[in-house]
Design a protein around this motif. Sequence first.
Motif, PDB file in Angstrom:
ATOM      1  N   ILE A   9     -14.298 -13.701   5.511  1.00  0.00           N
ATOM      2  CA  ILE A   9     -12.941 -14.200   5.292  1.00  0.00           C
ATOM      3  C   ILE A   9     -12.452 -13.842   3.890  1.00  0.00           C
ATOM      4  CG2 ILE A   9     -11.580 -16.315   4.976  1.00  0.00           C
ATOM      5  CD1 ILE A   9     -13.209 -17.502   7.336  1.00  0.00           C
ATOM      6  N   PHE A  10     -13.305 -14.057   2.877  1.00  0.00           N
ATOM      7  CA  PHE A  10     -12.906 -13.719   1.511  1.00  0.00           C
ATOM      8  C   PHE A  10     -12.747 -12.213   1.328  1.00  0.00           C
ATOM      9  CE2 PHE A  10     -14.108 -18.066   0.341  1.00  0.00           C
ATOM     10  CZ  PHE A  10     -13.044 -18.376  -0.497  1.00  0.00           C
ATOM     11  N   ALA A  11     -13.562 -11.420   2.023  1.00  0.00           N
ATOM     12  CA  ALA A  11     -13.406  -9.964   1.946  1.00  0.00           C
ATOM     13  C   ALA A  11     -12.060  -9.539   2.538  1.00  0.00           C
ATOM     14  CB  ALA A  11     -14.556  -9.270   2.665  1.00  0.00           C
ATOM     15  N   ILE A  12     -11.659 -10.151   3.627  1.00  0.00           N
ATOM     16  CA  ILE A  12     -10.365  -9.831   4.241  1.00  0.00           C
ATOM     17  C   ILE A  12      -9.228 -10.268   3.324  1.00  0.00           C
ATOM     18  CG2 ILE A  12      -8.831 -10.411   6.167  1.00  0.00           C
ATOM     19  CD1 ILE A  12     -11.378 -10.475   7.936  1.00  0.00           C
TER      20      ILE A  12
ATOM     21  N   ALA B 202      -4.861  -8.945  -0.222  1.00  0.00           N
ATOM     22  CA  ALA B 202      -4.258  -9.149  -1.546  1.00  0.00           C
ATOM     23  C   ALA B 202      -4.178  -7.833  -2.309  1.00  0.00           C
ATOM     24  CB  ALA B 202      -5.075 -10.168  -2.339  1.00  0.00           C
ATOM     25  N   GLY B 203      -5.199  -7.001  -2.204  1.00  0.00           N
ATOM     26  CA  GLY B 203      -5.168  -5.693  -2.856  1.00  0.00           C
ATOM     27  C   GLY B 203      -4.100  -4.791  -2.271  1.00  0.00           C
ATOM     28  N   LEU B 204      -3.910  -4.898  -0.965  1.00  0.00           N
ATOM     29  CA  LEU B 204      -2.890  -4.095  -0.291  1.00  0.00           C
ATOM     30  C   LEU B 204      -1.489  -4.451  -0.797  1.00  0.00           C
ATOM     31  CD1 LEU B 204      -2.345  -2.072   2.081  1.00  0.00           C
ATOM     32  CD2 LEU B 204      -2.058  -4.066   3.518  1.00  0.00           C
TER      33      LEU B 204
ATOM     34  N   ILE C 181      -6.004 -11.770  -7.660  1.00  0.00           N
ATOM     35  CA  ILE C 181      -6.479 -12.531  -6.503  1.00  0.00           C
ATOM     36  C   ILE C 181      -7.487 -11.710  -5.718  1.00  0.00           C
ATOM     37  CG2 ILE C 181      -5.781 -13.570  -4.316  1.00  0.00           C
ATOM     38  CD1 ILE C 181      -3.109 -14.255  -5.664  1.00  0.00           C
ATOM     39  N   ALA C 182      -7.221 -10.416  -5.595  1.00  0.00           N
ATOM     40  CA  ALA C 182      -8.134  -9.549  -4.852  1.00  0.00           C
ATOM     41  C   ALA C 182      -9.495  -9.482  -5.533  1.00  0.00           C
ATOM     42  CB  ALA C 182      -7.540  -8.149  -4.726  1.00  0.00           C
TER      43      ALA C 182
ATOM     44  N   ALA D 248     -12.888 -10.903  -3.881  1.00  0.00           N
ATOM     45  CA  ALA D 248     -13.985  -9.953  -3.679  1.00  0.00           C
ATOM     46  C   ALA D 248     -15.255 -10.456  -4.366  1.00  0.00           C
ATOM     47  CB  ALA D 248     -13.597  -8.587  -4.211  1.00  0.00           C
ATOM     48  N   GLY D 249     -15.108 -11.038  -5.536  1.00  0.00           N
ATOM     49  CA  GLY D 249     -16.266 -11.602  -6.229  1.00  0.00           C
ATOM     50  C   GLY D 249     -16.908 -12.731  -5.447  1.00  0.00           C
ATOM     51  N   ILE D 250     -16.074 -13.610  -4.913  1.00  0.00           N
ATOM     52  CA  ILE D 250     -16.588 -14.719  -4.097  1.00  0.00           C
ATOM     53  C   ILE D 250     -17.266 -14.187  -2.842  1.00  0.00           C
ATOM     54  CG2 ILE D 250     -15.913 -16.721  -2.701  1.00  0.00           C
ATOM     55  CD1 ILE D 250     -13.705 -17.226  -4.799  1.00  0.00           C
ATOM     56  N   ALA D 251     -16.674 -13.177  -2.214  1.00  0.00           N
ATOM     57  CA  ALA D 251     -17.265 -12.585  -1.009  1.00  0.00           C
ATOM     58  C   ALA D 251     -18.626 -11.983  -1.316  1.00  0.00           C
ATOM     59  CB  ALA D 251     -16.330 -11.530  -0.429  1.00  0.00           C
TER      60      ALA D 251
END
Length: 61
Positions: A7-10, A15-17, A23-24, A28-31
């Motif tokens: 979920i965090f990766a998505i 967010a990066g898109l 935020i991205a 990503a760090g949390i993922a």
Amino acid sequence: MLKWAIIFAIIALVAGLFGFTGIAAGAAGIAKILFVLFLVVAAVMVVLALMGGKAISDSMK
């Protein structure tokens, strides 16, 4: 745990898109942390399962 990592990766990808790089990066760090934690827990469970299976097979002899 793996579900939350995905979920965090998505969230990081979306967010990066849209250009929310802060935020991205955070998502990503949390993922990454959750995925590594999942791998550690999965490895421990496999080792415990192998040890438990051996104990059961030894008691049957």
